[in-house]
Design a protein around this motif. Sequence first.
Motif, PDB file in Angstrom:
ATOM      1  N   LEU A 131      40.133 -35.952  19.791  1.00 57.67           N
ATOM      2  CA  LEU A 131      40.866 -35.098  20.724  1.00 57.67           C
ATOM      3  C   LEU A 131      40.888 -35.727  22.114  1.00 57.67           C
ATOM      4  O   LEU A 131      41.916 -35.707  22.802  1.00 57.67           O
ATOM      5  CB  LEU A 131      40.226 -33.707  20.757  1.00 57.67           C
ATOM      6  N   ASN A 132      39.765 -36.296  22.527  1.00 62.13           N
ATOM      7  CA  ASN A 132      39.729 -36.983  23.812  1.00 62.13           C
ATOM      8  C   ASN A 132      40.685 -38.170  23.831  1.00 62.13           C
ATOM      9  O   ASN A 132      41.342 -38.449  24.843  1.00 62.13           O
ATOM     10  CB  ASN A 132      38.306 -37.474  24.109  1.00 62.13           C
ATOM     11  N   HIS A 133      40.769 -38.850  22.688  1.00 66.56           N
ATOM     12  CA  HIS A 133      41.701 -39.976  22.560  1.00 66.56           C
ATOM     13  C   HIS A 133      43.144 -39.511  22.720  1.00 66.56           C
ATOM     14  O   HIS A 133      43.948 -40.150  23.406  1.00 66.56           O
ATOM     15  CB  HIS A 133      41.493 -40.648  21.201  1.00 66.56           C
ATOM     16  N   LYS A 272      35.325 -44.041  12.524  1.00 72.98           N
ATOM     17  CA  LYS A 272      36.249 -45.042  13.046  1.00 72.98           C
ATOM     18  C   LYS A 272      36.530 -44.787  14.516  1.00 72.98           C
ATOM     19  O   LYS A 272      36.814 -43.671  14.911  1.00 72.98           O
ATOM     20  CB  LYS A 272      37.567 -45.009  12.263  1.00 72.98           C
ATOM     21  N   LYS A 273      36.450 -45.825  15.312  1.00 77.14           N
ATOM     22  CA  LYS A 273      36.741 -45.694  16.731  1.00 77.14           C
ATOM     23  C   LYS A 273      38.239 -45.797  16.933  1.00 77.14           C
ATOM     24  O   LYS A 273      38.883 -46.738  16.481  1.00 77.14           O
ATOM     25  CB  LYS A 273      36.025 -46.807  17.501  1.00 77.14           C
ATOM     26  N   MET A 274      38.811 -44.787  17.607  1.00 80.14           N
ATOM     27  CA  MET A 274      40.246 -44.750  17.835  1.00 80.14           C
ATOM     28  C   MET A 274      40.582 -45.636  19.034  1.00 80.14           C
ATOM     29  O   MET A 274      40.084 -45.432  20.135  1.00 80.14           O
ATOM     30  CB  MET A 274      40.705 -43.315  18.099  1.00 80.14           C
ATOM     31  N   GLU A 275      41.440 -46.631  18.812  1.00 81.60           N
ATOM     32  CA  GLU A 275      41.811 -47.523  19.886  1.00 81.60           C
ATOM     33  C   GLU A 275      43.317 -47.727  19.847  1.00 81.60           C
ATOM     34  O   GLU A 275      43.971 -47.493  18.846  1.00 81.60           O
ATOM     35  CB  GLU A 275      41.120 -48.883  19.734  1.00 81.60           C
ATOM     36  N   TYR A 276      43.848 -48.167  20.965  1.00 81.31           N
ATOM     37  CA  TYR A 276      45.254 -48.535  20.981  1.00 81.31           C
ATOM     38  C   TYR A 276      45.442 -49.716  21.917  1.00 81.31           C
ATOM     39  O   TYR A 276      44.716 -49.901  22.872  1.00 81.31           O
ATOM     40  CB  TYR A 276      46.144 -47.362  21.397  1.00 81.31           C
ATOM     41  N   HIS A 277      46.429 -50.544  21.609  1.00 81.19           N
ATOM     42  CA  HIS A 277      46.808 -51.613  22.496  1.00 81.19           C
ATOM     43  C   HIS A 277      48.298 -51.825  22.348  1.00 81.19           C
ATOM     44  O   HIS A 277      48.934 -51.294  21.459  1.00 81.19           O
ATOM     45  CB  HIS A 277      46.043 -52.904  22.172  1.00 81.19           C
TER      46      HIS A 277
END
Length: 551
Positions: A131-133, A272-277
């Motif tokens: 949710l923070n992501h 799983k760590k939510m990441e984006y690039h």
Amino acid sequence: MIASRELKRCQEVVNCNLCQTPVSFFCRRCGVNLCDPCVPVHLRVKSEFGHDVVDIGSKDEDDSCSCDAHPNYSCSAYCKSCDVVICILCVSIRHKLHEIIELSSNIKLFKCFSREKNRLQSFKDELEPILNHQDKLLSSFSSIHQRRKNEVTLRGEKLHKQIEETVKKLHQVLDDLKKQYSAALQKQKKGLEEMIEKINEICKTATKLQRSNNIKVMKAFWPVLKGQETLVEIIQYTFPTFHEYEIDEKYTQTYFGYREKIPERKDLLLGKKMEYHIPSYKKNQEGFVIDSGFPSARLYDMTVTDDKKVWMGGQSRDLKLFDLQGHLHRTVTITCTGIYISMHNKQVVFSDNLDKAVKRVSDDDTVVTMFTTGDWRPFGITGSASGDLLICLRKDDQSKVVRYNSTGTVLQEIQYDSQCQTLYQFAWYITENTNGDIIVTDLKRTMAIAVDRLGVYRYSYGGKMRAFGVSKDIDVCSVATDSVGHVIITDFQGDKIHMLNQDGNFLRYIIPHGIELKFPRALCVLDNDKIIVGECMSGLAKIIQFMKKQA
């Protein structure tokens, strides 16, 4: 002999541990077999944990559960202060001054309640970072999309007035994507908030019921607690990308850049760590040439193995296996000209339209017939993600696509659209896209025709098309797709490679610098950034690195 001994052992009588007479009862706490007369004697023996004498037939039907802190002891109480089911040893050590409830029954229910509540609490702890992501994505959306619009504008300033309309169009596309993704994220965020709120309510109710010791209500609430679903995957949204290429007046759209919607992907939640690039790409001018060496220099089709070698078929009854440095590893003689080949279960397969059969080359280089196609002649062939084979078939003036399993059982036929009109005049080459679309090139119509996995028409590309103000025919030949859904098509007479998105919209030409293409026909994708194109009239296969990730 062994069976006889086993039967004899199974027929032996179980005796009392005290007097060796036939047993009738069993003490669960002491693990002792007892006969009728020995039961009173055993009960008079003092035991730290007491006795639990049951009928020998109920020996294994134990409703008790082991203590988490002391596995050798059974749970017999519930600590309200700590919200946990405990054993008699825990009562005297860790929970001495706590509020304790003695449990005579339903111990398993209490323990299951605690376990399920902990499961939901743990799941909620996983949801909160996600949710923070989502909040971070939403807060960045305007600035990131504005940055993309500025990139488009900057590129537009370097070009002539003829591309101003393209800039406006891309602005609108990015605005539409912004609205679409923003709405999707808002919806996803709301769903996550509602789920967390619901889990909190369930856990709160479960805690109250545990503390009330109201077994009846707990049993009634158990389906609600047990039935609360948890997610195992979630859609992760990514930002749209803008691809830049060198400006060229002749190929404005090719060098201006293009936008595309990155397909949504589902990620497992398990830690799983939510990441984006934001990935970006640029053109690369490197390439490599392999001479297939077929008679009359005719190269018709190619297919890539798992270890990045390339099978080639041309104007002979040989299939040749090359590595990417151009070294010949194998030559296999087959029963027809190698015009249509593909990989299936790590072996090369081909269409034999003389024998009307599909055949494969085994590991010892022998040719094996997999199945025949009846009155229909097979042409283009490709393996599918499901492990089946998709084959273009033709009989008289009819054409269709058929999905076969490995034994030749027909699983699907594609021939007509929703208006009962024929989709194909001459189905030629074929491939399957990552979204399940089946894309076929039509020799007579000189176009690529795409249907979805169910055979429903989606789009066509080719034929008479207008590009850069000029009306021209596109001589569509072979087709391939990459891992992100790009559709890549060879233009035989136009000496070009067309790249489309997965919805059939033109993105750009693939124009390698320093490499001239003449009559491109065979085509396959090596990696996400490389293709290999076979020139039909020269017999040369040219490796083109057309996309390169920037650091």
